[in-house]
Design an enzyme around this catalytic site. Structure first.
Site, PDB file in Angstrom:
ATOM      1  N   CYS A  66       0.715  -1.187   0.095  1.00 37.45           N
ATOM      2  CA  CYS A  66      -0.186  -0.004   0.096  1.00 37.45           C
ATOM      3  C   CYS A  66       0.792   1.090  -0.128  1.00 37.45           C
ATOM      4  O   CYS A  66       0.362   2.343  -0.289  1.00 37.45           O
ATOM      5  CB  CYS A  66      -0.891  -0.242   1.180  1.00 37.45           C
ATOM      6  SG  CYS A  66      -2.111  -1.447   1.161  1.00 37.45           S
ATOM      7  N   HIS A 120      -3.555   7.257   1.897  1.00 38.40           N
ATOM      8  CA  HIS A 120      -3.616   6.045   1.475  1.00 38.40           C
ATOM      9  C   HIS A 120      -5.484   5.668   1.656  1.00 38.40           C
ATOM     10  O   HIS A 120      -5.636   6.130   2.985  1.00 38.40           O
ATOM     11  CB  HIS A 120      -2.839   4.964   1.987  1.00 38.40           C
ATOM     12  CG  HIS A 120      -3.443   3.427   1.837  1.00 38.40           C
ATOM     13  ND1 HIS A 120      -3.803   3.025   0.591  1.00 38.40           N
ATOM     14  CD2 HIS A 120      -3.371   2.458   2.739  1.00 38.40           C
ATOM     15  CE1 HIS A 120      -4.138   1.688   0.804  1.00 38.40           C
ATOM     16  NE2 HIS A 120      -3.964   1.442   2.155  1.00 38.40           N
ATOM     17  N   ASN A 164     -10.134  -0.076  -0.790  1.00 38.52           N
ATOM     18  CA  ASN A 164      -8.812   0.157  -0.584  1.00 38.52           C
ATOM     19  C   ASN A 164      -8.174  -0.624  -1.884  1.00 38.52           C
ATOM     20  O   ASN A 164      -8.057  -1.694  -2.353  1.00 38.52           O
ATOM     21  CB  ASN A 164      -8.453  -0.788   0.536  1.00 38.52           C
ATOM     22  CG  ASN A 164      -7.029  -0.722   0.858  1.00 38.52           C
ATOM     23  OD1 ASN A 164      -6.053  -0.326   0.165  1.00 38.52           O
ATOM     24  ND2 ASN A 164      -6.538  -0.975   2.129  1.00 38.52           N
TER      25      ASN A 164
END
Length: 345
Positions: free
Chosen positions: A135, A272, A302
């Site tokens: 990520c 993020h 996500n």
């Protein structure tokens, strides 16, 4: 876009800039994003798992996410985002001499997904490679591209975050499969001369960290060397949350101090897009109001390394982010790996 031609020309320009006390900045030239056509809403998950729209939204802030179609690869998503970024910048693939793709879900173990995209966009020179920092991958890729541009090894860099996390999810685990989606986002950076001041356009600071002691709180239980399979994603949500809030707040402060700016100088935070609670807690610790935070997780979920460039592209193209705005980007992922970047658009 008045860069000198060739690596030798760039090296000469770099030397001249240093001689004048100036410095080379990696300045944004364009951006683009791509989301697969298929959308899975919380209601779709509630129909097949013991969950509900209220359960998912209250814990994560996510309402929907996009899923790659059968046969649609990470390279396909990355190429689509790259082409939109090139169009936005008024460039072609032949104008790019560096491609860096951040992904934890490559098409193949090798060769890199970046080389596939390099060929697909008509880039015939330069070099391309993948970065695997989950990520936080886009922040890592930005930092690498910035260093290569500063050193004169590249003139224009295409940085892409692209993921097909739907291929590594356990669809029976309601704590993880509802969180992730597929997508790609791309940013093009070009070498331009700056004054070395916080008012410069371009990347002002990047900060990277990792701590392998926490590998087992967010990982995939497979790999070519260990199981000869791709494996499935596993996560200890509470542990990840605890580390995320503390580490993201710390690295945000570190990046601002490194760049010589304060939280009041930040126009937008582009985090993020993992969890609304993490984003809210981190923004509060950084002293930035939520009105200045770009949120897309409600529609994208996500998307790992793709989440920051997707959010950035969304806000640039809808007019929220404009030339000269100061952006704070931050992310944390399995490893643990985390980082932040300050970019003046």
């Amino acid at each position: 876009m008045n860069d000198t031609g060739g690596v030798s020309g760039r090296s000469a320009a770099l030397a001249a800039a240093k001689g004048r006390g100036a410095m080379i900045r990696a300045v944004p030239l364009g951006c683009g994003g791509y989301l697969p056509e298929k959308v899975m809403t919380n209601a779709d998950f509630a129909a097949r798992l013991d969950t509900s729209d209220e359960w998912i939204r209250s814990r994560t802030g996510i309402g929907a996410r996009h899923m790659a179609a059968e046969g649609e690869l990470t390279s396909d998503l990355a190429t689509a985002a790259a082409r939109r970024a090139l169009d936005h910048a008024g460039l072609t693939g032949a104008d790019i001499d560096l491609v860096v793709i951040a992904t934890a879900t490559p098409d193949r173990t090798f060769p890199s997904t970046a080389t596939k995209v390099q060929h697909a966009i008509g880039m015939t020179g330069g070099f391309a490679f993948d970065v695997q920092a989950v990520c936080a991958g886009f922040i890592y890729a930005l930092s690498l591209a910035d260093a290569l541009i500063f050193k004169g090894q590249a003139r224009r860099a295409l940085i892409i975050g692209a993921e097909t996390f739907s291929r590594i999810l356990d669809w029976e685990d309601r704590t993880t499969c509802v969180l992730f989606g597929d997508g790609a986002g791309a940013v093009i950076l070009g070498a331009h001369e700056g004054e070395g001041a916080p008012s410069d356009r371009g990347l002002l600071a990047t900060c990277l960290h990792s701590d392998g002691a926490h590998q087992d709180i967010l990982y995939v239980d497979g790999g070519p060397s260990s199981t000869q399979t791709s494996g499935k994603l596993r996560m200890q949500g509470r542990e990840v949350f605890k580390h995320a809030v503390a580490k993201l707040a710390e690295v945000a402060d570190e990046a601002m101090e490194k760049a010589g700016v304060a939280s009041a100088d930040i126009d937008w935070v582009v985090p993020h897009q993992a969890n609304l609670r993490i984003i809210e807690a981190t923004a509060k610790k950084a002293g930035v109001p939520m009105e200045k935070v770009i949120l897309t997780l409600q529609d994208h979920g996500n998307t790992s390394a793709a989440s920051i460039p997707l959010a950035l592209s969304t806000a640039v193209h809808d007019g929220r982010i404009g030339r000269g705005d100061l952006l704070l980007m931050e992310a944390i992922g399995g490893g643990l790996v985390w980082g932040a970047a300050l970019l003046r658009w």
